[in-house]
Design a protein around this motif. Structure first.
Motif, mmCIF file in Angstrom:
data_model
loop_
_atom_site.group_PDB
_atom_site.id
_atom_site.type_symbol
_atom_site.label_atom_id
_atom_site.label_comp_id
_atom_site.label_asym_id
_atom_site.label_seq_id
_atom_site.Cartn_x
_atom_site.Cartn_y
_atom_site.Cartn_z
ATOM 1 N N PRO A 38 0.805 -1.225 0.000
ATOM 2 C CA PRO A 38 0.000 0.000 0.000
ATOM 3 C C PRO A 38 0.836 1.272 0.000
ATOM 4 O O PRO A 38 0.550 2.217 -0.756
ATOM 5 C CB PRO A 38 -0.839 -0.120 1.279
ATOM 6 C CG PRO A 38 -0.922 -1.586 1.537
ATOM 7 C CD PRO A 38 0.418 -2.126 1.104
ATOM 8 N N LEU A 39 1.888 1.303 0.826
ATOM 9 C CA LEU A 39 2.708 2.508 0.896
ATOM 10 C C LEU A 39 3.534 2.686 -0.371
ATOM 11 O O LEU A 39 3.701 3.810 -0.861
ATOM 12 C CB LEU A 39 3.609 2.464 2.119
ATOM 13 C CG LEU A 39 4.397 3.744 2.405
ATOM 14 C CD1 LEU A 39 3.468 4.935 2.588
ATOM 15 C CD2 LEU A 39 5.279 3.573 3.641
ATOM 16 N N ALA A 42 1.266 4.172 -2.840
ATOM 17 C CA ALA A 42 0.918 5.551 -2.499
ATOM 18 C C ALA A 42 2.026 6.523 -2.873
ATOM 19 O O ALA A 42 1.763 7.682 -3.209
ATOM 20 C CB ALA A 42 0.610 5.655 -1.011
ATOM 21 N N SER A 46 5.649 10.130 -6.708
ATOM 22 C CA SER A 46 5.557 11.185 -5.697
ATOM 23 C C SER A 46 6.904 11.890 -5.598
ATOM 24 O O SER A 46 7.872 11.506 -6.261
ATOM 25 C CB SER A 46 5.192 10.567 -4.338
ATOM 26 O OG SER A 46 6.327 9.935 -3.763
ATOM 27 N N VAL A 239 -6.764 1.971 3.022
ATOM 28 C CA VAL A 239 -5.831 2.045 1.893
ATOM 29 C C VAL A 239 -6.508 2.664 0.681
ATOM 30 O O VAL A 239 -5.921 3.486 -0.042
ATOM 31 C CB VAL A 239 -5.287 0.641 1.544
ATOM 32 C CG1 VAL A 239 -4.448 0.691 0.263
ATOM 33 C CG2 VAL A 239 -4.469 0.074 2.698
ATOM 34 N N ASP A 240 -7.758 2.288 0.425
ATOM 35 C CA ASP A 240 -8.489 2.764 -0.751
ATOM 36 C C ASP A 240 -8.953 4.206 -0.618
ATOM 37 O O ASP A 240 -9.305 4.839 -1.616
ATOM 38 C CB ASP A 240 -9.703 1.862 -1.011
ATOM 39 C CG ASP A 240 -9.304 0.447 -1.410
ATOM 40 O OD1 ASP A 240 -8.171 0.263 -1.899
ATOM 41 O OD2 ASP A 240 -10.126 -0.473 -1.217
ATOM 42 N N PRO A 242 -8.674 8.009 -0.616
ATOM 43 C CA PRO A 242 -7.684 8.909 -1.228
ATOM 44 C C PRO A 242 -6.776 9.595 -0.212
ATOM 45 O O PRO A 242 -5.628 9.933 -0.508
ATOM 46 C CB PRO A 242 -8.552 9.927 -1.979
ATOM 47 C CG PRO A 242 -9.826 9.201 -2.255
ATOM 48 C CD PRO A 242 -10.037 8.292 -1.069
ATOM 49 N N TYR A 244 -5.296 8.268 2.244
ATOM 50 C CA TYR A 244 -4.170 7.430 2.675
ATOM 51 C C TYR A 244 -2.875 7.913 2.028
ATOM 52 O O TYR A 244 -1.869 8.140 2.712
ATOM 53 C CB TYR A 244 -4.436 5.966 2.318
ATOM 54 C CG TYR A 244 -3.252 5.058 2.569
ATOM 55 C CD1 TYR A 244 -2.975 4.566 3.838
ATOM 56 C CD2 TYR A 244 -2.400 4.685 1.531
ATOM 57 C CE1 TYR A 244 -1.887 3.736 4.075
ATOM 58 C CE2 TYR A 244 -1.304 3.856 1.753
ATOM 59 C CZ TYR A 244 -1.054 3.380 3.030
ATOM 60 O OH TYR A 244 0.032 2.569 3.244
ATOM 61 N N ALA A 245 -2.889 8.061 0.709
ATOM 62 C CA ALA A 245 -1.686 8.533 0.010
ATOM 63 C C ALA A 245 -1.339 9.955 0.430
ATOM 64 O O ALA A 245 -0.167 10.291 0.633
ATOM 65 C CB ALA A 245 -1.888 8.451 -1.498
ATOM 66 N N THR A 246 -2.361 10.783 0.587
ATOM 67 C CA THR A 246 -2.126 12.170 0.994
ATOM 68 C C THR A 246 -1.481 12.228 2.373
ATOM 69 O O THR A 246 -0.547 13.007 2.607
ATOM 70 C CB THR A 246 -3.448 12.953 1.001
ATOM 71 O OG1 THR A 246 -4.034 12.907 -0.297
ATOM 72 C CG2 THR A 246 -3.228 14.400 1.411
ATOM 73 N N TRP A 248 0.472 10.055 3.898
ATOM 74 C CA TRP A 248 1.873 9.662 3.929
ATOM 75 C C TRP A 248 2.763 10.635 3.167
ATOM 76 O O TRP A 248 3.896 10.895 3.563
ATOM 77 C CB TRP A 248 2.036 8.228 3.435
ATOM 78 C CG TRP A 248 1.637 7.283 4.525
ATOM 79 C CD1 TRP A 248 0.462 6.599 4.652
ATOM 80 C CD2 TRP A 248 2.385 7.019 5.714
ATOM 81 N NE1 TRP A 248 0.452 5.906 5.839
ATOM 82 C CE2 TRP A 248 1.608 6.138 6.507
ATOM 83 C CE3 TRP A 248 3.631 7.430 6.176
ATOM 84 C CZ2 TRP A 248 2.057 5.669 7.743
ATOM 85 C CZ3 TRP A 248 4.079 6.960 7.407
ATOM 86 C CH2 TRP A 248 3.302 6.093 8.172
ATOM 87 N N LYS A 249 2.249 11.215 2.097
ATOM 88 C CA LYS A 249 3.031 12.245 1.403
ATOM 89 C C LYS A 249 3.199 13.476 2.288
ATOM 90 O O LYS A 249 4.285 14.062 2.358
ATOM 91 C CB LYS A 249 2.349 12.611 0.086
ATOM 92 C CG LYS A 249 2.382 11.518 -0.963
ATOM 93 C CD LYS A 249 1.543 11.902 -2.181
ATOM 94 C CE LYS A 249 1.432 10.754 -3.165
ATOM 95 N NZ LYS A 249 0.527 11.072 -4.292
#
Length: 258
Positions: A38-39, A42, A46, A239-240, A242, A244-246, A248-249
């Protein structure tokens, strides 16, 4: 020229052994697992270049010099116990001295590194207290302290995180206040100090424990996320999302800011 910030992800893998019984007969199997997908997804495309050291490779692969650690802007320790960095084969198998990489991580952070610990069965103090990050040099650099025993909070019914930090905080940017359900965390204790900032917690009826905390150590920035980076404590629905990615970034962007 590659201007991406370099992130080292350490841990998040395991090997399982199973015995299969089929009537009179049986056979054994061994399976390698990793929880980084997942990470990794993500952070694809990036501002961050991710290097991954699975747990068994981390024993020898985590740099043993400040120069080696300084190749990275951020280091994320996730679901790997302190023994894996303390017991290099030179120490464990050959009875030789070897640099203490926990102390090196503390020094690297003090000089400006971005140190993050994510939760898991071998994060913080971990299952049966076996992760053993408590009373170490790494704990000294984090904005929280570990319990002296098994610190898992298993919450099978799930809980919704409570955002308590200012929405203007760079880590909370564009995340809103409605986050998906999580299934567990490591319980930790907040350190005192003006540099320690709690951004998200468990709800009060689940103890109000810290979920997302930031801090500073010397010239470096630190953060802890006390739940998982993927299943099982962090379900696929998270994880799904949106965010989640935001999340960690944003988090990696904050700890690597100078």
């Amino acid at each position: 020229m590659n201007s991406k910030k370099k992130v080292l992800l350490v841990g998040e893998s395991w090997v399982s052994s199973a015995t299969h019984f089929k009537g009179f007969d049986q056979f054994a199997s061994v399976t390698f697992h990793k929880g980084t997908e997942p990470l990794e997804a993500a952070l694809k495309d990036s501002p961050f270049a991710l290097t991954y050291l699975p747990a068994h490779e981390a024993v020898e692969g985590v740099p043993s010099t400040l120069e080696g650690l300084s190749a990275y802007d951020a280091i994320l320790l996730s679901d790997i116990g302190a023994n894996s960095l303390l017991l290099h084969p030179d120490v464990w198998l050959r009875g030789k001295t070897y640099p203490n990489r926990l102390k090196l991580l503390r020094e690297w952070t003090a000089k400006g590194g971005g140190l993050v610990m994510a939760g898991g069965y071998f994060s913080f103090q971990g299952i049966d207290g076996k992760a053993r990050w408590g009373r170490t040099a790494v704990e000294e650099a984090l904005p929280v302290t570990c319990l002296a025993h098994d610190d898992r909070l298993e919450i099978p019914e799930g809980f919704c995180p409570v955002v308590v930090g200012p929405t203007a905080h760079p880590i909370l940017d564009k995340l809103g206040t409605e986050w998906p359900v999580l299934l567990g965390v490591n319980e930790v204790r907040l350190k005192a100090g003006a540099d320690v900032e709690v951004l998200a917690t468990l709800p009060d009826d689940q103890g109000g424990h810290p979920l997302l905390v930031t801090g500073r150590f010397g010239k470096g920035r630190t953060a802890v996320w006390t739940s998982d980076i993927g299943p099982h404590w962090l379900p696929q629905t998270f994880v799904d999302w949106p965010g989640y990615a935001t999340l960690w970034k944003n988090l990696l962007g904050w700890v690597t800011a100078r």
